[in-house]
Design an enzyme around this catalytic site. Structure first.
Site, short mmCIF file in Angstrom:
data_model
loop_
_atom_site.label_atom_id
_atom_site.label_comp_id
_atom_site.label_asym_id
_atom_site.label_seq_id
_atom_site.Cartn_x
_atom_site.Cartn_y
_atom_site.Cartn_z
N ASP A 360 0.87 -1.17 0.00
CA ASP A 360 0.00 0.00 0.00
C ASP A 360 0.91 1.22 0.00
O ASP A 360 2.07 1.14 0.41
CB ASP A 360 -0.92 0.02 1.22
CG ASP A 360 -2.16 0.88 0.97
OD1 ASP A 360 -3.24 0.31 0.69
OD2 ASP A 360 -2.06 2.12 1.05
N VAL A 413 -7.68 -2.88 -5.17
CA VAL A 413 -7.76 -1.42 -5.07
C VAL A 413 -9.19 -0.98 -5.38
O VAL A 413 -10.03 -1.80 -5.77
CB VAL A 413 -6.74 -0.76 -6.04
CG1 VAL A 413 -5.33 -1.19 -5.69
CG2 VAL A 413 -7.07 -1.08 -7.50
N LYS A 420 -7.34 0.54 -11.55
CA LYS A 420 -6.90 -0.84 -11.70
C LYS A 420 -5.94 -0.97 -12.89
O LYS A 420 -4.91 -1.65 -12.80
CB LYS A 420 -8.12 -1.76 -11.87
CG LYS A 420 -8.95 -1.88 -10.59
CD LYS A 420 -10.15 -2.81 -10.79
CE LYS A 420 -11.02 -2.86 -9.55
NZ LYS A 420 -10.38 -3.53 -8.40
N HIS A 463 -12.79 -13.17 -6.75
CA HIS A 463 -13.70 -12.27 -6.03
C HIS A 463 -14.03 -12.85 -4.66
O HIS A 463 -14.80 -13.79 -4.53
CB HIS A 463 -14.98 -12.04 -6.84
CG HIS A 463 -15.95 -11.13 -6.15
ND1 HIS A 463 -17.31 -11.26 -6.29
CD2 HIS A 463 -15.76 -10.09 -5.29
CE1 HIS A 463 -17.91 -10.34 -5.55
NE2 HIS A 463 -16.98 -9.63 -4.94
#
Length: 702
Positions: A360, A413, A420, A463
């Site tokens: 990050d 993100v 992306k 996902h």
């Protein structure tokens, strides 16, 4: 007996008595059992289900056990040791496949009574019987151990009665024997929750009489046979619990607690189990006798049938990952984005033994993710050393250095296609050969995301669902340029991190969010019509949903719900209500739901404040909520978003909590009747608009 299995046990220094090279003579051999008598006169009975990795108490195994008991009655040994020949477990329970073959109450009673007879005769054998338990000992396996006089646990063993998860309770004498052996409230709690009890806890409860390392098993067996091993004696508290007034008070409390989690109208098993205990007058023999009828009746309920179905749906999903043997396991995962989802994905992967680098731009966000992982370790009651090992595997990364070494890179993100794509342009050149790039997007079509990649074949959707540590589903999202190698690695990875993979196409919303959004939006429309959110939620919960759509929208986050709804409205031809302006205003104001303390409800201490006296809604309120979801599920199946109705049911159960006792949306639709659902949709379309227009699949499906 499988010689290879015994050799494996022997090589691992398992105590196997006369089955070692030390000798003994063969008494009799069966397909699932083998009996040998050692030179000291102690018989050893090894449980080893033929052609299986684990032991299950099938009808065939029980019939053979009956013959074993006959042999032991005819030629009595000095004592008996019962042990599993499987390297990893004692016995995982009944053969659940056989439950589906019983279709009448008489057949259920006959089979169960025959099994009880075998267990009771085993218990009555006139010599000391010692069960040695390693690994998993669940359900019928634990009940088998309970018919022995002593239980010796090997470190690492775990015990449990998971039958309640199938809409049942123990059926091989486990009810009466467990409440006699240990504190009855503890025994009932085990049976009512289905939770696993680990080795040390089992010893403290008195469920096992000794807990030893493998090298001390022989000593524990000798102590049991000689009478030196003592049972834990019930205290005054346990005796008082079995008195009439105390039992009634405790039973009422148990009912209230069980009903709060599993409404009796949908899940009858907890209530019937509590009835067994309360009505037994403190006599375990009465409880044992009544168990046969109670279990048999439960076995034929719709709830149990559907929960058994859910068990097999779960097994089918697991096999999608476990059947892939050629794929090398991932060792290093690089997660991009340490926010709520990315940080929790990273923590979960570290918990499963993977090395994880977490990127990050802000170190403090990574720090919060690490803190959440530490909290999760504490919640799982991990030892200090185990927790330290997890946190050591979770490595902060402010430079993307981990991307060069990772087998899987997971992007988590914000849901903006430009962001992306920018991430992909940075990390794609860093990927090593064979590494795959995964996106945790919840709704953006992957054919849009892959357009600027140099090698789009290595992009796949993974996902996850929130909360990551609890939600078992993992949608494996495909697109037109996905390579089979990448797809296979994604499936294998799902199994590696103990998640249930569901392959779906990369169309907007994929499966779960596409099906869930009309349900959530309809709740907003109903609120626009003046129906109280509590009334809406109550209707869904009465159907069997774990929480209502208004509360669920707050839990998911109103900003996320709105973003998915707008994406679906723009990307699909499926008619849906527009996002209400008042919802957009809430999001703009920052009232996003549970995470901000205010949304559709006000949240305090993690709970929504709800009114208890909300007015009742219209008669068709449940259908207005649920049918848009069912209609979308049918559309997804017809369009090939998912190509298997069973997998669709599994995805909706494990991804949204769709009422498990109903067996999944497509199973429920089949039971209700496609023609009936189509007719109701047509009626609602006439009253409320084209969003209720029946999908063509209701006519073509039979």
């Amino acid at each position: 007996m499988n010689g290879l299995v015994l050799k494996t046990l022997s090589d691992r220094a398992k105590a196997i008595g006369p089955f070692s090279e030390a000798g003994g003579h063969v008494a009799t051999a069966w397909q699932h059992w083998q009996l040998r008598v050692a030179d000291d006169g102690v018989a050893w009975l090894m449980f080893d289900c033929a052609d299986a990795e684990v032991n299950v108490l099938s009808q065939a195994a029980l019939q053979e056990l009956d013959e074993v008991v006959m042999a032991l009655e005819a030629d009595k040994p000095k004592a008996l040791v019962l042990r599993s020949a499987k390297a990893g477990s004692f016995c995982v329970g009944a053969d659940i496949k056989e439950f589906r073959q019983i279709d009448t109450l008489d057949a259920a009673r006959d089979k169960l009574q025959a099994a009880h007879t075998v267990a009771n005769r085993f218990a009555a054998l006139p010599f000391t019987k010692v069960a040695v338990v390693h690994g998993h000992c669940f359900g019928g396996g634990l009940e088998l151990a309970l018919v022995c006089d002593y239980r010796v646990g090997v470190f690492g063993a775990s015990f449990g009665f998971p039958e309640i998860l199938l809409g049942l309770h123990p059926g091989l004498g486990g009810t009466g024997r467990s409440v006699k052996l240990i504190d009855p409230v503890e025994a009932m709690t085990m049976m009512l929750t289905g939770k696993t009890v680990r080795d040390k806890r089992a010893k403290s409860l008195g469920l096992i009489d000794a807990l030893v390392p493998e090298r001390h098993v022989y000593g524990a067996i000798d102590a049991a046979i000689s009478g030196k091993l003592k049972h834990k004696q019930p205290g005054l508290k346990t005796k008082l619990m079995n008195t009439g007034p105390a039992r009634k008070f405790i039973a009422k409390k148990m009912r209230d607690q069980a009903a709060a989690k599993a409404p009796p109208a949908h899940y009858p098993a907890p209530g019937k189990l509590i009835d067994l205990w309360e009505n037994a007058d403190g006599d375990p023999k009465k409880m044992l006798a009544a168990e046969v009828d109670s279990f048999s009746e439960l076995l034929l309920t719709d709830a149990s049938r559907n929960l058994v179905r859910v068990f097999f749906l779960q097994e089918k999903m697991k096999k999608l990952a476990s059947n892939i043997e050629s794929v090398e396991k991932a060792k290093h995962v690089h997660v991009i984005g340490a926010g709520a989802m990315g940080g929790d994905i990273a923590g979960w992967c570290a918990l499963q033994g993977l090395t994880v680098t977490l990127f990050d731009m802000k170190a403090e966000i990574i720090g919060k993710a690490v803190a959440r992982t530490a909290k999760l370790c504490d919640k799982k009651r991990m030892s200090v050393a185990a927790k330290r090992a997890v946190l050591d595997r979770l490595i902060p990364d402010l430079t993307h250095d981990g991307a060069r070494h990772a087998d899987i890179i997971i992007e988590a993100v914000p849901e903006k296609i430009e962001i992306k794509r920018q991430v992909y342009s940075q990390v794609e050149p860093l990927l090593k050969d064979g590494a795959i790039l995964a996106t945790n997007t919840s709704s953006i079509p992957l054919d849009d995301l892959q357009q600027e990649l140099q090698d789009p074949s290595r992009l796949v959707g993974l996902h996850f669902f929130n909360p990551v540590s609890q939600m078992q589903l993992l949608e494996i999202v495909r697109h037109s340029k996905l390579s089979d190698a990448t797809y296979q690695k994604a499936l294998a990875f799902a199994g590696q991190i103990k998640r249930l993979p569901t392959p779906v196409t990369g169309t907007p919303g994929f499966l779960v969010n596409r099906a869930l959004t009309p349900y959530l939006l309809e709740a907003m429309v109903l609120m626009d019509e003046g129906i109280a959110p509590e009334t809406i939620d109550r209707a869904a919960e009465k159907f069997g949903m774990p929480m209502g759509p208004v509360e669920l929208a707050d839990v998911v986050g109103l900003d996320i719900c709105m973003g998915v709804a707008e994406m679906l409205n723009a990307g699909l031809e499926q008619p849906m209500p527009a996002v209400p302006q008042w919802l957009a205003d809430k999001v703009a104001k920052g009232d996003l739901g549970k995470k901000t303390g205010k949304g559709l409800y006000v949240w305090e201490k993690g709970k929504p404040k709800k009114s208890d006296n909300a007015a009742s809604g219209p008669d068709n309120l449940t259908d207005r909520l649920l049918l848009p979801m069912l209609n979308t599920c049918m559309g997804c199946l017809r369009e090939g978003v998912i190509d298997d109705a069973d997998l669709l049911d599994g995805a909706m159960i494990f991804g949204t909590g769709f009422a498990p006792f109903r067996g999944g949306p497509m199973h429920y639709s089949q039971a209700r009747g496609h023609a009936a659902i189509k007719a109701e949709l047509e009626k609602l379309a006439g009253q409320h608009g084209e969003r209720y227009t029946p999908d063509a699949g209701w006519s073509s499906e039979t």
